[in-house]
Structures are given as structure tokens and as C-alpha cells.
Write a protein that holds these residues in place. Structure first.
Motif: not given
Length: 504
Positions: A144-157
């Protein structure tokens, strides 16, 4: 079930002191998440309030209920949960989406982003609460973390950079989200998050999948944040992870470097330089990629922006080592050596230097000339006439307060004399006049600091000694005719070091 009713059933409120606990009476989280998504998309007027209630839900609900950790889900049900969370996260991120530019020529004003920082702060806090809740559940089912990590990373950056659409509050919230994500996945830093290792998978490919639809020529400059996220992502990646992704990383970098706005062009050149430094030469030469980069960068040498020129010349110097061996490293051979790309770059730089009148650009060119001269070695003989004109012209013009241009040109002159010493005797007269004039000008320039004046005079003395060695003592004989009627005592003292010590 309405969100307000759910919060009541969970005894969730801003003043509640109860610990999160599971409830057998609550509906499955997979039933609630689609409803949350619909509300987030369908109620723009009450978005901040709704986001705050979702944050309350993530903070106080029991992780076993939020992530269905206590049930024996089938693989299909687990995939459904992942998809539901990805959809809700997408809806949350959409609440803080940036407005699109009308075209790629004129960026939006700060007023267009007025409401973004407040929403971005709320979304960052909500997503941080979700990550923290996942960590409280023991981090089980890491998929689950690997699934949601990419959009969270893009948003935070997108929101932790100092841009028009961010505030100090939103940047701090976005950084907390990034830190929570790194902690949850046990990633050391952003580079480790993207590239991963044998123990932790990276999310670089998935991040590029999110960005890819916006990296086309038509879309790249419509949303101001995309280029910053892409550039940040690329600059985190090093070898060997960079090479396999060249087909996805080079086209957007080239689009940025070819843009008419200097800030976009500089960003593109920085990306290309990073690719050159962190990709194996064989991979860069494959499919003629290095030649494409060379042509793109060579065209940028015709711009008049000093910041762009500085980045381009630095990148070209490293790229030329991928394309060919430096002429100075080639063994002497009987056949005449053919002109190469080093010659082309040096020729163009010298052409621009001759006609350039902007002080900032003259400094950039002068700083780039010494390494180029080093690279070509004795082949500088091909360019001696043009180099001589540049040297004479640049030594005549003041460049206070640090005299950067003059010092760099004196360094160039020393390298040329050492490399092409048999050709120097016929040019000694013009060079000697120029160097003596420089000594006189520097000694009488009251605006120069003592250290700068001394540095200039010392470097000029070195040039005179080298020139004398090439001319078999002719320079010394000329300098012996100079007396106090011609120049100051400081200049005479400097010339005395030349006449008493000669590098032969």
C-alpha cells in the motif's frame, strides 16, 4: 454513512482524548473511501472544512480498520483497497491543484495562486496523518505504501519549493509530509526513495509514470510545477539508475533547454549536465544521443544570457569528453590532424569574445577559455590569430573590482605561450606592448585593491618571462631600455624580476 456520523461513532473530535479503537459496527473502509472521493471532488466551496474532517478520520481511526489489517482479504480485495486509497489521495491532491497557464509564453501572476497555499497545507497535513496512521499499524502490507508513495512524493515536491504557489506554512507542511513518507518506508533520503536498493524498492518509475502525460511539448509549460518536479526528480538520480531511463528523461530535458524563457533554458541545461555526469559514456553514445545533446547545446552558445552561456559551456566541456578524445591527449602523427568539435567550440567562443561588449558575458567567456585551451594543447596554433586579437582586446579593458577577465586572459596567454612557443616570436612585439601598457594601467589604477593589483602584476611578469624565453632574450633587451622616465617605480620593480630571472 455520512462522514459526520462516522466521526461521531468513532468518538472523533478535536477535543477527544480517547485512543483510536476498532469498531465492529463500522462499515468497511472500502465503502467509505469512494464516498470521500466523491465529496472531495463535488464540493469545492467547503473543501478546506471537508479536508480537515478527513484528517480527523485518519488521525483517530484505528489502523486495523483504516487498512483492513485484521481481516483476511483476498488478493482482489487488497487490490481494491489500494485502488480506493489511490483514488482518495488523487482527489485530495486535486483540491490543491495549480491553475493552468493559457499558453507556454506567459506564466500566471501570484494572484492566480492565492488560494493554493491554504489548501496545500490542509492536504499535506491530511496525507501526513494517513502515513502516520499506517506507521502506527506496524507498516504491514507495505504494498500500500509503495502504491501511494509516488503521488505523495510528487505532491510534496510541488509544494515544498519556494515558488509563487507556496507559502512558508505550505512549504513546512509539504516537508513534513516528505519526512513522514521517508520514515514510513525506511528510506534514507529522497535519492534512496526514488532509486531504492536491494532491501527497499524505489518509486522512480512510478513517479515518471505520473509526470509522463504532462511532459509533452504541448503540456510541459502549461502547469508551472511540472518542470520543477521533473527537474528535482532527475537531479536526485545517479548512476546506474539513470541510464535505463534515458529515453524518458532526455526529451523533457531537451524541451526545457530549448525554451525561450532563460529560467526554463537554464533548468534544462542543468538536467542535461546531470545526465552527462551520471551516465556511462557508452550509454550516452548509444543511438547517437551524445551528438543530439551536442547539437542542442552548441545552438545555445548563440544566446546572449550570461547565466545560460555559463551553464552551457560547463556542460559542453564535459560532453566533449564523451564525444571525442581531447586533442592535447592525441599522440603526434605525420598526417595533419582534422578539425574536431573542440575546435568548433573554441572557434565560436573566440568569435563571440571578439565582438562582446557586456562585462558579465566577457567574464563568463574569459573563465571558460583556459580549460578549452588546455584541451586543444598545441592545436591552439590553428586559432592563434583569433586568440591574439582576443588577448589584446581583453587586456586593454578594465574589469573592476576583481579584474576577473584580465586575470583569466593572462592565464590563457601563459598556456598559449607554453603550448605554441615556436609561433610566439613573431607576435612578441604586439604582446609586449600590450603587457607593458597593462602594467602601467594597473599601477596607476587607484580603484584596485592591493591584492588585485599585485596579482595582476605578478601574472603579467610571468607572461613576460615566458615570452622572453620564446624570443631567446629579445624581451629582456627591450625591457632594459625602460627607465623611470617611462613608468613608475612599482612597474620598474616588476620589470626587474623579468630581467633578472627568465624561464627558459
Amino acid at each position: 454513512m455520512e462522514l459526520s456520523s462516522l466521526l461521531h461513532d468513532l468518538h472523533l473530535s478535536s477535543s477527544s482524548s480517547e485512543k483510536p479503537r476498532p469498531s465492529a459496527d463500522l462499515p468497511p473502509i472500502t465503502e467509505l473511501l469512494p464516498q470521500l472521493q466523491e465529496k472531495l471532488i463535488g464540493s469545492p466551496s467547503d473543501t478546506c472544512s471537508l479536508i480537515g474532517r478527513v484528517e480527523q478520520l485518519f488521525q483517530a481511526a484505528h489502523p486495523y480498520w483504516l487498512f483492513s489489517l485484521g481481516s483476511a482479504n483476498q488478493e482482489g480485495e487488497w487490490a481494491e483497497l489500494q485502488a480506493a486509497y489511490c483514488s482518495v489521495i488523487g482527489a485530495l491532491i486535486g483540491c490543491a491543484a495549480l491553475p493552468l497557464c493559457d499558453d507556454d509564453c506567459s506564466p500566471l501572476s501570484a494572484a492566480a495562486y492565492q488560494s493554493v497555499p491554504i489548501r496545500a497545507s490542509a492536504v499535506s497535513s491530511t496525507l501526513t496523518a494517513l502515513i502516520d496512521s499506517w506507521a502506527r499499524g506496524g507498516g504491514a502490507r507495505g504494498g500500500l505504501l509503495l502504491a501511494i508513495a509516488p503521488p505523495l512524493c510528487v505532491f510534496s515536491v510541488t509544494h515544498f519549493q519556494d515558488q509563487l504557489w507556496t507559502s512558508s506554512t505550505s512549504r513546512a507542511a509539504a516537508r513534513r509530509l516528505q519526512e513522514a513518507l521517508l520514515r514510513a518506508g525506511q528510506w534514507r533520503d529522497s535519492a534512496h526513495l526514488l532509486m531504492g536498493d536491494q532491501e527497499n524498492r524505489g518509486i522512480l518509475g512510478n513517479v515518471l509514470d505520473i509526470l509522463q502525460p504532462q511532459l509533452s511539448k504541448e503540456s510541459l509549460f502549461r502547469c508551472e510545477s511540472v518542470k520543477f518536479v521533473f527537474s528535482w526528480t532527475l537531479l536526485q538520480v545517479t548512476r546506474p539508475a539513470l541510464s535505463p531511463l534515458l529515453p524518458r528523461l532526455l526529451p523533457p530535458s531537451l524541451l526545457l533547454s530549448d525554451h525561450h524563457r532563460p529560467e526554463n533554458c537554464m533548468m534544462g541545461v542543468q538536467c542535461l549536465h546531470h545526465v552527462v555526469l551520471h551516465t556511462a559514456a557508452a550509454d550516452l553514445r548509444q543511438f547517437n544521443r551524445s551528438e543530439v545533446l551536442y547539437q542542442a547545446l552548441f545552438r545555445l552558445l548563440f544566446t546572449t544570457e550570461e547565466a545560460v552561456i555559463q551553464l552551457v559551456l560547463s556542460c559542453l566541456l564535459d560532453l566533449l569528453l564523451v564525444l571525442e578524445k581531447p586533442p592535447a591527449s592525441l599522440a603526434p602523427s605525420l598526417p595533419r590532424r582534422k578539425s574536431c568539435r573542440h575546435d568548433d567550440v573554441l572557434r565560436l567562443v573566440l568569435t563571440h569574445m571578439e565582438a562582446e561588449h557586456k562585462v558579465a558575458l566577457r567574464r563568463v567567456y574569459a573563465a571558460a577559455l583556459p580549460p578549452l585551451v588546455d584541451r586543444v594543447g598545441v592545436a591552439i596554433c590553428r586559432h592563434l590569430r583569433r586568440v591574439e586579437r582576443v588577448v589584446l582586446g581583453y587586456l586593454e579593458i578594465r574589469d573592476p573590482p576583481e579584474e576577473t577577465s584580465r586575470l583569466k586572459i593572462l592565464e590563457v596567454l601563459q598556456k598559449i605561450i607554453r603550448s605554441a612557443w615556436p609561433r610566439m616570436q613573431r607576435r612578441s612585439a604586439s604582446l609586449l606592448r600590450c603587457l607593458l601598457r597593462l602594467l602601467v594601467d594597473v599601477s596607476s589604477d587607484s580603484e584596485l585593491s592591493d591584492s588585485t593589483r599585485r596579482q595582476l602584476m605578478d601574472q603579467t611578469s610571468v607572461c613576460l618571462r615566458l615570452l622572453d624565453a620564446c624570443c631567446h632574450g629579445d624581451v629582456q633587451r627591450c625591457l632594459l631600455q625602460v627607465d623611470s622616465s617611462c613608468c613608475s617605480a612599482e612597474v620598474l620593480c616588476c620589470l626587474e624580476t623579468v630581467t633578472t630571472t627568465t624561464d627558459r
